[in-house]
Design a protein around this motif. Structure first.
Motif, PDB file in Angstrom:
ATOM      1  N   UNK A  86      39.086  40.535  41.375  1.00  0.00           N
ATOM      2  CA  UNK A  86      39.172  40.541  40.185  1.00  0.00           C
ATOM      3  C   UNK A  86      40.429  40.110  39.757  1.00  0.00           C
ATOM      4  N   UNK A  87      41.516  39.629  40.530  1.00  0.00           N
ATOM      5  CA  UNK A  87      42.635  38.922  40.268  1.00  0.00           C
ATOM      6  C   UNK A  87      42.189  37.456  40.023  1.00  0.00           C
ATOM      7  N   UNK A  88      40.940  36.888  40.251  1.00  0.00           N
ATOM      8  CA  UNK A  88      40.656  35.679  39.734  1.00  0.00           C
ATOM      9  C   UNK A  88      40.601  35.454  38.420  1.00  0.00           C
ATOM     10  N   UNK A  89      40.373  36.476  37.568  1.00  0.00           N
ATOM     11  CA  UNK A  89      40.001  36.498  36.017  1.00  0.00           C
ATOM     12  C   UNK A  89      41.430  36.256  35.626  1.00  0.00           C
ATOM     13  N   UNK A  90      41.283  35.050  34.437  1.00  0.00           N
ATOM     14  CA  UNK A  90      42.679  34.542  34.107  1.00  0.00           C
ATOM     15  C   UNK A  90      43.429  35.570  33.089  1.00  0.00           C
ATOM     16  N   UNK A  91      42.746  36.580  32.852  1.00  0.00           N
ATOM     17  CA  UNK A  91      43.565  37.830  32.122  1.00  0.00           C
ATOM     18  C   UNK A  91      44.206  38.965  32.929  1.00  0.00           C
ATOM     19  N   UNK A  92      43.688  38.866  34.230  1.00  0.00           N
ATOM     20  CA  UNK A  92      44.463  39.856  35.028  1.00  0.00           C
ATOM     21  C   UNK A  92      45.784  39.418  35.709  1.00  0.00           C
ATOM     22  N   UNK A  93      46.763  40.020  35.497  1.00  0.00           N
ATOM     23  CA  UNK A  93      48.185  39.743  36.174  1.00  0.00           C
ATOM     24  C   UNK A  93      48.165  40.085  37.401  1.00  0.00           C
ATOM     25  N   UNK A  94      47.701  41.606  37.612  1.00  0.00           N
ATOM     26  CA  UNK A  94      47.528  41.960  38.905  1.00  0.00           C
ATOM     27  C   UNK A  94      46.634  43.459  38.823  1.00  0.00           C
ATOM     28  N   UNK A  95      46.068  43.960  39.969  1.00  0.00           N
ATOM     29  CA  UNK A  95      45.439  45.058  39.823  1.00  0.00           C
ATOM     30  C   UNK A  95      45.271  45.867  41.345  1.00  0.00           C
ATOM     31  N   UNK A  96      44.848  46.810  41.163  1.00  0.00           N
ATOM     32  CA  UNK A  96      44.847  48.050  42.399  1.00  0.00           C
ATOM     33  C   UNK A  96      43.510  48.717  42.392  1.00  0.00           C
ATOM     34  N   UNK A  97      42.846  48.952  43.528  1.00  0.00           N
ATOM     35  CA  UNK A  97      41.715  49.603  43.519  1.00  0.00           C
ATOM     36  C   UNK A  97      41.770  50.496  44.325  1.00  0.00           C
ATOM     37  N   UNK A  98      40.864  51.738  43.813  1.00  0.00           N
ATOM     38  CA  UNK A  98      40.795  52.772  44.739  1.00  0.00           C
ATOM     39  C   UNK A  98      39.191  53.421  44.672  1.00  0.00           C
ATOM     40  N   UNK A  99      38.917  54.512  45.182  1.00  0.00           N
ATOM     41  CA  UNK A  99      37.401  55.136  45.193  1.00  0.00           C
ATOM     42  C   UNK A  99      37.675  56.409  44.361  1.00  0.00           C
ATOM     43  N   UNK A 100      37.020  56.757  43.544  1.00  0.00           N
ATOM     44  CA  UNK A 100      36.851  57.897  42.855  1.00  0.00           C
ATOM     45  C   UNK A 100      35.561  58.440  42.964  1.00  0.00           C
ATOM     46  N   UNK A 101      35.298  59.883  42.670  1.00  0.00           N
ATOM     47  CA  UNK A 101      34.244  60.530  43.141  1.00  0.00           C
ATOM     48  C   UNK A 101      33.197  60.355  42.436  1.00  0.00           C
ATOM     49  N   UNK A 102      31.894  60.276  43.055  1.00  0.00           N
ATOM     50  CA  UNK A 102      30.608  60.228  42.326  1.00  0.00           C
ATOM     51  C   UNK A 102      29.699  60.949  42.884  1.00  0.00           C
ATOM     52  N   UNK A 103      28.955  61.806  42.135  1.00  0.00           N
ATOM     53  CA  UNK A 103      27.904  62.804  42.598  1.00  0.00           C
ATOM     54  C   UNK A 103      26.995  62.168  43.280  1.00  0.00           C
ATOM     55  N   UNK A 104      26.294  60.783  42.847  1.00  0.00           N
ATOM     56  CA  UNK A 104      25.390  60.124  43.251  1.00  0.00           C
ATOM     57  C   UNK A 104      25.360  59.077  44.504  1.00  0.00           C
ATOM     58  N   UNK A 105      26.706  58.692  44.472  1.00  0.00           N
ATOM     59  CA  UNK A 105      27.002  57.546  45.567  1.00  0.00           C
ATOM     60  C   UNK A 105      28.258  57.927  46.439  1.00  0.00           C
ATOM     61  N   UNK A 106      28.716  59.183  45.953  1.00  0.00           N
ATOM     62  CA  UNK A 106      29.985  59.812  46.949  1.00  0.00           C
ATOM     63  C   UNK A 106      31.071  59.246  46.360  1.00  0.00           C
ATOM     64  N   UNK A 107      31.367  57.934  46.342  1.00  0.00           N
ATOM     65  CA  UNK A 107      32.544  57.463  45.745  1.00  0.00           C
ATOM     66  C   UNK A 107      32.058  55.944  44.854  1.00  0.00           C
TER      67      UNK A 107
END
Length: 599
Positions: free
Chosen positions: A518-539
């Motif tokens: 995602x940081x390769x996108x020219x409009x992204x200065x920086x980013x952080x990723x986490x997992x969030x709950x999902x009933x179908x896929x777990x996260x």
């Protein structure tokens, strides 16, 4: 070069003391640094030959300590500048005198060998003076992050058992408000301008207190000033303690990014070993070009173990000048200092590299003195490394380590032509294996937890023998908690932290991979990723983004589809003004999970 460490003392350091001992802090049966047996078919051995790196280090005799290293440096470099800060400087000879005065002061208080002394300050000239003084007194240095809250400080003071604390007055109220002050008996309060000269020091202190309002009102009964402590006892009263490689020198608290901060007990032997390991790397590239006039940028705080070793211990060993930067977040001020002193070495983390390459004035600097840019503390993003190489003409050389390993575990050769995106090969005299959940060694190319055995590995965690035991495999390797892959040449790539893994429909997803994409996108200065709950896929992955321009959530989600396979791509984007980070700029995914209500 190890022969030069052994017992190179001076007359003004004569005298011994056997007060106390640190044996109660030692959990391992053999406290002296152990040299692992490296299998002859270890894939990284060929890389040592290719890059002319010594495969092993030779440890000095057991009765050696960091005192011998310091004294060697004072004798060898004398009048050369040891540190510069805010235009003021001290020589190695002055560092010798001032640190012995601090050591004498501590000994005069009745503190004994093995007692803990906290130091809570940014990169000021006082820091190396105090840190060396504590260790020269035979005591244990406790590095304290000055940005701690009172609650966090209470935990560290209580857990460490520190009996004295040196603190910059800017953070004195934090100490005042700490509910649990542990065993602290003595507090020394420093001012920013204490070592800047009479006129400049007074001006800086007045500006800090009355104009910039940087010093909240505080009251610490019975505290003394740094200048009082420095002049209280003559350096001639210093008693050189009897120390050896097994004595604890440093209590380095983990970042606390994965739970309660724990104090890693690092011995004199651990730190000497890591110093020699880094020295082997430096000699492979610069042995014929080592110049003690070289300047090493010390923007990373010295209370962080990466900076403490690379910018502190190793820099002094080579006789470099440390350019201390008290506030690296002031990028304009930092760039001005870099322009004035033209550093030869720039150790930094991805956040700092990224911040600098986005400043136009950085590209205008003269990089003719630059020999190496060293990345550590967190993964350097390829997009940042590419821009850095383009501007400076040199690649970022990434390394890897942790508080528990003094800290260096692995590094890339200094002579690499391009950024590798890997943490490199194991340091000399270091064995690294990657294991699965059952502690079986995985095949080359497979994912596994990185585990380390070497003379730089800690004695154990302060007050936590059970956690110490749990941190090692049955065969004695320290489990780092980091997931990696080793290739056929012995180079390791970090995939992610074990705890940060996202489980999507039974597939492991690694946040670092999402963040890099995602940081390769020219409009992204920086980013952080986490997992969030999902009933179908777990996260499912969610990405917090600091943006520039008018990019939309939909655009970034579409971009993620192009960059990542189905189960890895982000399902949610949240724009934020800034990401929560540790004191050295590491993105705190734990805090992102808190923002999401998951912790």
């Amino acid at each position: 070069m190890t022969d030069n460490i052994n017992k190179e003392t001076t007359d003004n350091n004569a005298g011994t003391s056997d007060k106390g001992n640190a044996s109660e802090y030692i959990y391992q049966d053999n406290a002296f640094p152990t040299m692992p047996t490296i299998a002859s078919d270890s894939p990284w051995l060929s890389a040592y030959e290719r890059y002319s790196i010594d495969a092993t280090i030779e440890m000095p005799e057991d009765s050696t300590s960091l005192l011998d290293v310091f004294e060697r440096n004072f004798n060898r470099y004398g009048q050369k500048t040891a540190y510069i800060c805010m235009g003021a400087s001290i020589s190695f000879k002055q560092l010798d005198l001032y640190s012995r005065q601090i050591a004498s002061y501590l000994q005069s208080l009745g503190l004994v060998k093995g007692d803990k002394v906290g130091v809570m300050m940014p990169n000021l000239l006082q820091y190396p003076i105090i840190a060396l003084g504590v260790i020269r007194a035979g005591m244990i240095l406790v590095n304290v992050n000055p940005l701690y809250t009172s609650r966090e400080l209470s935990h560290q003071l209580h857990d460490s058992g520190a009996k004295a604390l040196f603190i910059v007055e800017n953070f004195a109220k934090t100490y005042q408000d700490a509910e649990d002050k542990g065993q602290i008996e003595h507090v020394v309060v420093c001012k920013i301008g204490d070592m800047l000269g009479t006129v400049k020091g007074v001006v800086v202190n007045l500006v800090a207190r009355h104009i910039k309002k940087m010093i909240p009102p505080y009251r610490i009964p019975n505290s003394v000033s740094f200048k009082e402590a420095l002049s209280a006892v003559s350096a001639s009263h210093y008693e050189r303690p009897e120390l050896n490689l097994s004595d604890v020198a440093l209590l380095q608290y983990t970042g606390g990014t994965t739970g309660v901060a724990k104090g890693a007990m690092l011995s004199h032997g651990n730190l000497v070993a890591n110093m020699l390991q880094v020295n082997a790397l430096m000699n492979s590239a610069f042995e014929d070009d080592i110049d003690s006039r070289d300047v090493i940028l010390t923007a990373l705080p010295l209370y962080h173990v990466f900076s403490f070793m690379v910018c502190g211990i190793c820099s002094m060993y080579q006789g470099y000048t440390g350019l201390l930067i008290p506030n690296p977040r002031d990028l304009d001020g930092l760039i001005k200092e870099m322009g004035k002193y033209k550093p030869s070495f720039i150790p930094a983390v991805n956040t700092l590299f990224n911040g600098l390459v986005h400043k136009d004035s950085f590209a205008d600097l003269d990089f003719s003195n630059l020999k190496a840019s060293i990345g550590g503390g967190m993964s350097v993003l390829p997009s940042v490394a590419k821009e850095w190489h383009k501007i400076t003409g040199l690649p970022i050389v990434e390394g890897y380590g942790l508080s528990e390993t003094s800290p260096i575990v692995a590094f890339n050769p200094m002579t690499i032509a391009e950024f590798t995106g890997k943490i490199g090969i194991p340091a000399p005299s270091t064995d690294v294996v990657l294991i699965d959940e059952e502690e079986n060694v995985v095949a080359l190319g497979d994912r596994g937890e990185i585990c380390v055995k070497g003379p730089q590995v800690m004695i154990g965690y302060q007050n936590r023998p059970k956690e110490t035991t749990e941190s090692f495999t049955a065969s004695g390797y320290l489990k780092t908690g980091d997931i990696g892959i080793m290739d056929e040449k012995g180079f390791i790539k970090i995939v992610d932290r074990k705890k940060d893994m996202i489980l999507v429909s039974g597939f492991n997803v690694y946040p670092n991979e999402i963040e890099e994409a995602m940081s390769e996108h020219p409009a992204v200065v920086e980013c952080g990723a986490i997992g969030v709950p999902n009933d179908e896929r777990g996260e499912e992955p969610k990405v917090f983004v600091v943006k520039k321009g008018d990019v939309t959530e939909k655009e970034l989600l579409e971009y993620g589809k192009k960059q990542l396979t189905g189960y890895k791509r982000p399902r949610h984007i949240q724009f934020v003004d800034e990401l929560p980070k540790s004191n050295v700029g590491k993105i705190l995914r734990k805090e992102l999970r808190k923002m999401e209500g998951l912790e």
